[in-house]
Design a protein around this motif. Structure first.
Motif, mmCIF file in Angstrom:
data_model
loop_
_atom_site.group_PDB
_atom_site.id
_atom_site.type_symbol
_atom_site.label_atom_id
_atom_site.label_comp_id
_atom_site.label_asym_id
_atom_site.label_seq_id
_atom_site.Cartn_x
_atom_site.Cartn_y
_atom_site.Cartn_z
ATOM 1 N N LEU A 1 0.835 -0.895 -0.189
ATOM 2 C CA LEU A 1 0.117 -0.214 0.486
ATOM 3 C C LEU A 1 1.169 1.597 0.155
ATOM 4 C CD1 LEU A 1 -3.097 1.201 0.726
ATOM 5 C CD2 LEU A 1 -2.323 0.905 2.706
ATOM 6 N N ALA A 2 2.277 1.215 0.838
ATOM 7 C CA ALA A 2 2.729 2.326 0.948
ATOM 8 C C ALA A 2 3.524 2.609 -0.679
ATOM 9 C CB ALA A 2 4.125 2.277 1.585
ATOM 10 N N GLY A 3 3.540 1.293 -1.246
ATOM 11 C CA GLY A 3 4.706 1.409 -2.564
ATOM 12 C C GLY A 3 5.815 1.952 -2.764
ATOM 13 N N SER A 4 6.536 1.289 -4.306
ATOM 14 C CA SER A 4 8.566 1.977 -3.760
ATOM 15 C C SER A 4 8.635 3.627 -3.389
ATOM 16 C CB SER A 4 8.659 1.171 -5.037
ATOM 17 O OG SER A 4 8.290 2.476 -6.313
ATOM 18 N N LYS A 5 7.628 4.418 -4.060
ATOM 19 C CA LYS A 5 8.592 5.495 -3.396
ATOM 20 C C LYS A 5 8.224 6.191 -2.313
ATOM 21 C CE LYS A 5 6.064 7.580 -7.951
ATOM 22 N NZ LYS A 5 5.229 8.195 -8.263
ATOM 23 N N LYS A 6 7.869 5.137 -1.160
ATOM 24 C CA LYS A 6 7.589 4.973 0.606
ATOM 25 C C LYS A 6 8.256 4.372 0.879
ATOM 26 C CE LYS A 6 4.400 9.200 0.993
ATOM 27 N NZ LYS A 6 3.071 8.534 1.231
ATOM 28 N N GLY A 7 9.216 3.370 0.345
ATOM 29 C CA GLY A 7 10.164 2.345 0.640
ATOM 30 C C GLY A 7 9.367 1.227 1.310
ATOM 31 N N GLY A 8 8.369 0.855 0.157
ATOM 32 C CA GLY A 8 7.806 -0.263 -0.061
ATOM 33 C C GLY A 8 7.685 -1.097 -1.543
ATOM 34 N N TYR A 9 6.948 -1.576 -1.807
ATOM 35 C CA TYR A 9 6.909 -2.043 -3.169
ATOM 36 C C TYR A 9 5.889 -2.154 -4.276
ATOM 37 C CZ TYR A 9 10.550 -4.817 -0.471
ATOM 38 O OH TYR A 9 11.712 -5.874 0.251
ATOM 39 N N ASP A 10 6.087 -2.054 -5.419
ATOM 40 C CA ASP A 10 5.015 -1.610 -6.038
ATOM 41 C C ASP A 10 3.800 -2.668 -6.462
ATOM 42 O OD1 ASP A 10 5.506 0.938 -5.845
ATOM 43 O OD2 ASP A 10 6.330 1.378 -8.132
ATOM 44 N N THR A 11 3.873 -4.316 -6.436
ATOM 45 C CA THR A 11 3.065 -5.194 -6.685
ATOM 46 C C THR A 11 3.431 -6.318 -5.126
ATOM 47 O OG1 THR A 11 5.326 -6.620 -8.133
ATOM 48 C CG2 THR A 11 4.577 -4.821 -8.877
ATOM 49 N N PHE A 12 2.294 -7.086 -5.419
ATOM 50 C CA PHE A 12 2.324 -8.177 -4.569
ATOM 51 C C PHE A 12 4.079 -9.306 -4.748
ATOM 52 C CE2 PHE A 12 -1.238 -6.747 -3.186
ATOM 53 C CZ PHE A 12 -0.932 -6.697 -1.771
ATOM 54 N N PRO A 13 3.811 -9.546 -5.464
ATOM 55 C CA PRO A 13 4.705 -10.735 -6.229
ATOM 56 C C PRO A 13 6.505 -10.123 -5.873
ATOM 57 C CG PRO A 13 3.812 -10.098 -7.950
ATOM 58 C CD PRO A 13 2.953 -9.602 -7.122
ATOM 59 N N GLU A 14 6.737 -8.603 -5.864
ATOM 60 C CA GLU A 14 7.682 -8.130 -5.288
ATOM 61 C C GLU A 14 8.214 -8.259 -4.132
ATOM 62 O OE1 GLU A 14 9.549 -4.329 -7.183
ATOM 63 O OE2 GLU A 14 7.996 -4.824 -7.659
ATOM 64 N N ALA A 15 7.008 -7.596 -3.461
ATOM 65 C CA ALA A 15 6.976 -7.691 -2.201
ATOM 66 C C ALA A 15 7.116 -9.254 -1.246
ATOM 67 C CB ALA A 15 5.724 -7.104 -1.262
ATOM 68 N N GLN A 16 6.343 -10.458 -1.303
ATOM 69 C CA GLN A 16 6.232 -11.579 -1.175
ATOM 70 C C GLN A 16 7.916 -12.098 -1.730
ATOM 71 O OE1 GLN A 16 2.811 -12.703 -3.837
ATOM 72 N NE2 GLN A 16 2.492 -14.125 -1.300
ATOM 73 N N ALA A 17 8.538 -11.671 -2.929
ATOM 74 C CA ALA A 17 9.183 -12.601 -2.822
ATOM 75 C C ALA A 17 10.359 -12.227 -1.610
ATOM 76 C CB ALA A 17 10.154 -12.637 -3.977
ATOM 77 N N ARG A 18 10.464 -10.482 -0.977
ATOM 78 C CA ARG A 18 11.633 -10.296 -0.660
ATOM 79 C C ARG A 18 11.507 -10.271 1.083
ATOM 80 N NH1 ARG A 18 14.760 -5.873 -3.053
ATOM 81 N NH2 ARG A 18 15.657 -5.987 -1.010
ATOM 82 N N MET A 19 10.047 -10.562 1.014
ATOM 83 C CA MET A 19 9.513 -10.347 2.612
ATOM 84 C C MET A 19 9.276 -11.888 2.936
ATOM 85 S SD MET A 19 7.527 -6.890 2.840
ATOM 86 C CE MET A 19 7.382 -6.729 4.923
ATOM 87 N N THR A 20 8.471 -13.049 2.223
ATOM 88 C CA THR A 20 8.740 -14.108 2.442
ATOM 89 C C THR A 20 9.147 -15.195 2.216
ATOM 90 O OG1 THR A 20 7.482 -14.967 0.718
ATOM 91 C CG2 THR A 20 5.879 -13.164 3.120
ATOM 92 N N LYS A 21 9.771 -16.391 2.879
ATOM 93 C CA LYS A 21 10.789 -17.034 2.835
ATOM 94 C C LYS A 21 9.634 -18.365 3.149
ATOM 95 C CE LYS A 21 12.933 -17.492 6.938
ATOM 96 N NZ LYS A 21 12.804 -15.391 7.869
ATOM 97 N N LEU A 22 10.049 -19.567 2.863
ATOM 98 C CA LEU A 22 9.267 -21.064 3.260
ATOM 99 C C LEU A 22 10.397 -21.445 4.094
ATOM 100 C CD1 LEU A 22 8.292 -22.469 0.148
ATOM 101 C CD2 LEU A 22 6.913 -22.283 2.384
ATOM 102 N N ASN A 23 9.714 -22.281 4.828
ATOM 103 C CA ASN A 23 10.890 -23.443 6.184
ATOM 104 C C ASN A 23 11.223 -24.384 5.803
ATOM 105 O OD1 ASN A 23 11.500 -25.378 8.999
ATOM 106 N ND2 ASN A 23 9.071 -23.493 9.200
ATOM 107 N N PRO A 24 12.777 -24.546 5.897
ATOM 108 C CA PRO A 24 13.596 -25.626 5.650
ATOM 109 C C PRO A 24 13.041 -26.900 5.605
ATOM 110 C CG PRO A 24 14.835 -24.541 7.267
ATOM 111 C CD PRO A 24 13.332 -23.702 7.331
ATOM 112 N N VAL A 25 11.976 -26.875 6.800
ATOM 113 C CA VAL A 25 11.617 -28.304 7.118
ATOM 114 C C VAL A 25 10.245 -28.716 6.339
ATOM 115 C CG1 VAL A 25 10.148 -29.598 8.747
ATOM 116 C CG2 VAL A 25 12.253 -28.574 9.398
ATOM 117 N N SER A 26 10.555 -29.614 5.232
ATOM 118 C CA SER A 26 9.606 -30.021 4.540
ATOM 119 C C SER A 26 8.546 -31.647 4.978
ATOM 120 C CB SER A 26 9.376 -29.228 2.819
ATOM 121 O OG SER A 26 10.035 -30.751 2.649
ATOM 122 N N TYR A 27 8.066 -32.070 4.527
ATOM 123 C CA TYR A 27 7.100 -33.216 4.311
ATOM 124 C C TYR A 27 6.522 -33.905 3.313
ATOM 125 C CZ TYR A 27 6.979 -31.592 8.998
ATOM 126 O OH TYR A 27 7.496 -30.951 9.989
#
Lengths: 558, 558
Positions: free
Chosen positions: A483-509
């Motif tokens: 929502l803040a966007g890249s001009k305010k220090g955020g991101y303009d799209t969800f894929p970008e934001a998710q790629a930088r801010m979220t990750k998976l746990n090394p454990v999987s089943y």
């Protein structure tokens, strides 16, 4: 350093999370339990369907959790309150609460503070099952399009059922109410200092999934339809809303009063609120093809499908709402009414065990093979949300001998929830929504290895775990960052934001082929019981159930 | 003073009882627990169907229990060992054990003492369910008359199933065996010093109920039929017996060796042995029209019908055998495979509670109204003996919510056994056996007031309690007293002996009409589940079960 704040209202507590927008790294985090009732829930011992919550608990928790999280972040190098670029909020839902004309919850007025109907009607409140059935019937007859996207069944857990129920059992509360607000819309409105309910920015997530809101028919259900329910509901419609927004819109900015309470600068943008799991799906990296399962007291499943595609109505699914999760995508929601709650019931309620007893049960249960106990359960202690949409269904356990242990029953209950999860995935795949990967989030997904392995074996698919323990709060922070966007220090799209801010746990089943085969057989029997007791089909022959379970037991024990 | 000795072999212990023949008053009594295995039962953790017992436990208990009871009686004015006019023995059954050509149990030989197949095959051993099904099938085809009197189903709990199973899984044990003897025939033969199995006096109770013995077809099943099972069983037939006797015949008289061990004069007449509940029925005052229910780990129901009358075959009943209880009467036996065992499983096995916890559960459960928990259970944790005759059936519980308590489940399990009891009474009444009164005996009947009231409410009939806590041992003493006859200080007829030696407990239970009405509704749903999972009918619609239970719950809670 730019940071964002995510606030996540769960069933028993509220969490606040401050994250670094560059990496998603946690800078500060705090949890505050709701002080009222039984673990934060107001109950009625004469009616196990009732579950309410005190709005004052929400406000109490909001201030304390955010202040504590900020205090923790303050110790991190580079963090400054002035670098906080957005606030996102997610909550349980449908959890509507009645407010007066000044947007103050009725329950904060001493006149109503002890009245259960004046509190927030928590998602898991099932008192309005008759109203839900009546809405389903009337919609099927007069407005089939209203319920086509929510599996042709309106739920007792949802907005209109609850409000209609309040009107019937507590007309004084209904009369004193100016408007009803979903908790996920109410909290942003509080932070934004909204004092006129007509000025609340409502989110499409709650509106579309729970209040039958759609642009297709001009917003909320029309007056004519609501009059079929009750003329007073038709009158209420005018005091609700005509617009509902996805995450591209702001809910307002931090007001002076709350800025002061929190020690933050006023004016920070606040994102549109949504349900916990929808933002949790974002925090878990949801994208087309990936189903996110939030496993907690209940379970919620989220998937997205590009809004450019045609999507079928899916019977028994909670809802398909454009923009409910990611802007530009259909958000698909399904879920199980009780998962963690069933284990808690068994371990604490029946076995009267503590956390150590729970670990012992998990250990003992893990030592067994699938099918070895001869037990099979239905996971309906709190009804069935998907795919039967029937809050009145109850639990079932079959196969007990004189030697059945509490650990075997515990395992059978886990397996039952896994079978319920499989039924959901099969249903949405059957209607053309691809599920090529599953990511689970929530404390149970992180901690209960036995459960996760059983889910992988039953579902027959590799299961990943979200990298954050607070996927919902993180998702809210991601939404605020976009929502803040890249001009305010955020991101303009969800894929970008998710790629930088979220990750998976090394454990999987990964599913084990031998166990999966046994579970395929058990699932067949589960569906026999499911269809028979779910009343979906007429008479199902069940004379072989006990024998089939014994045969399977002998086979796997051999 | 003339006295008689009754010896009663239960599932976990043996009791000896010395009574005054004039009044039935207890002069001395002692219980000895079997020392081996789990509470006297040898189990196999990989096969919950297996339940064996060590013959050395029986001999150990026989001597100690009788000596202790006599020692107690010795303190009573007027008692003298020389006034002891008879010994009666009852045991569990069908509990056959393999003996060698000298009537010594194989298990006493060190070569076989650790072999589970060489032990006594306890009544509740269900390992031979395949053999039972095969015998049922072959009899239905070739000798329908054999099983017409035992509900058209031969049970895995019975003589031939167990012996055939032994032949299949432990041929070495079978080969080393000279003859197989029911425990109720074996103990009298020990006391009488019988060292040749062909000299054992076999009782008609065990022979007729469990070994397909009838004068109608010349005794045991014919060789041709047994050859269909296995030629080795046909060969065994010659080493078994051609005659079986009712209580008018003596099993022998006390031998020198055992007279010495017990401190009694040799030569005391020993009555023909029978099953515990059959003699327990006598000790509880059984007569035409009165059903005696012995409520213990399992339940056994006994009724008598004058042998001058014509009696129909009753489907699903354990057996109708002339002389099995009272000479001159048909003895009708029915039963439930687990009653006390189910409560024990729940309280001790699952809830891990002690006796105090059991009392607390009973207290909490007693505070609830019928139907209020919304729960319903099937009482099949150990299979169903009557009226489905299926040892493979298992338990079922339906109606659980997230608030269901262990006390509610406990009550539901009691109710399930009451519904099972009602199904038996309805079945025998349907076939012309009148049930105008019910007398219960056994520890549970005396101690568990909640259970007895539920039974009265569910069955809809006043329930009396036997006056003696040791009805089986008392019945054995009554049989011994009638065998001795009036000339020796006993009685010449059973009605005379019963009138003097047995009585009813002053406590009785009367049905409450309101509770009965609710139980009538619950019983209807129980039968739906019973018929569906029992596989007696094809497909039973069960879609309303959970809803019907909730409706009933709301009705009774209103």
């Amino acid at each position: 350093m730019f940071s964002a704040l995510g606030v996540d209202y769960g069933t028993n507590s509220v969490r606040a999370l401050v994250v670094d927008c560059a990496t998603g790294a946690e800078l500060g985090s705090a949890v505050v339990d709701y002080p009222s009732g039984t673990q934060g829930i107001l109950l009625d011992k004469n009616d196990h369907h009732l579950a309410r919550q005190s709005p004052s608990d929400y406000l109490h928790g909001l201030e304390r959790a955010i202040r504590a999280a900020l205090a923790q972040a303050a110790g991190k190098p580079g963090f400054s309150p002035s670098g906080l670029i957005g606030i996102g909020v997610d909550t349980t839902g449908s959890s509507p609460l009645p407010v007066d004309a000044s947007n103050v919850p009725l329950a904060l007025d001493p006149k109503w503070s002890r009245n259960l109907a004046a509190q927030c009607w928590l998602w898991k409140d099932h008192t309005s099952y008759q109203e839900a059935a009546e809405i389903t019937k009337l919609a099927a007859k007069h407005r089939p399009e209203y319920i086509a996207k929510c599996g042709n069944t309106y739920s007792s857990e949802w907005f209109w059922s609850k409000i209609w129920r309040c009107l019937k059992v507590a007309p004084d509360v209904f009369d004193a109410t100016f408007s009803w607000v979903e908790l996920c819309d109410y909290i942003p409105s509080v932070l934004a200092g909204v004092t006129d309910p007509s000025q609340i920015k409502r989110g499409i997530c709650a509106a579309g999934h729970k209040a039958l809101f759609s642009d297709e028919w001009g917003g909320l259900p029309d007056r004519e339809f609501l009059e079929l329910l009750d003329p007073l509901l038709a009158a209420l419609r005018d005091r609700l809303y005509d617009e509902a927004h996805d995450a591209t819109v702001s809910a307002g900015s931090l007001c002076e009063a709350w800025a002061k309470k929190l020690g933050l600068p006023a004016g920070i943008p606040i994102a549109i609120g949504a349900f916990d799991v929808h933002f949790g799906a974002i925090g878990s990296g949801v994208k087309e093809g990936v189903l996110v399962k939030a496993i907690g007291t209940s379970t919620c499943d989220c998937a997205v499908v590009n809004a450019g595609k045609k999507i079928a109505d899916i019977p028994g699914i909670c809802g398909i709402v454009k923009g409910a999760i990611l802007p530009g995508f259909y958000g698909i929601e399904a879920g199980q009414s009780a998962v963690g709650d069933i284990f808690k019931w068994w371990v604490e309620g029946v076995c009267e065990g503590n956390a150590a007893a729970h670990r012992k049960l998990e250990e003992d249960a893990a030592a067994a093979k699938p099918g070895q106990s001869g037990l099979l359960a239905l996971d309906w202690n709190n009804g069935n949300r998907t795919i039967l949409v029937d809050p009145l269904l109850t639990g079932l356990l079959v196969g007990q001998t004189l030697y059945t242990t509490r650990a075997e029953i515990y395992r059978a209950l886990i397996e039952a929830t896994a079978f319920g999860a499989r039924a959901i995935i099969e249903r949405i795949e059957q209607y053309g929504v691809p599920v090529t990967g599953v990511v689970c989030c929530g404390g149970i997904a992180e901690k209960n290895k036995l459960l996760m392995q059983i889910y992988a074996d039953v579902i027959g698919s590799r299961i990943e775990i979200a990298g954050s323990s607070q996927a919902c709060a993180l998702g809210s922070a991601v939404v605020a960052t976009v929502l803040a966007g890249s001009k305010k220090g955020g991101y303009d799209t969800f894929p970008e934001a998710q790629a930088r801010m979220t990750k998976l746990n090394p454990v999987s089943y990964t599913p084990d082929p031998v166990r999966k085969k046994t579970y395929d057989e058990l699932y067949r029997i589960y569906r026999q019981l499911h269809d028979a007791f779910g009343g979906q089909t007429g008479a199902v022959p069940l004379g072989s159930v006990m024998k089939d379970l014994i045969q399977l037991k002998q086979k796997v024990s051999a």
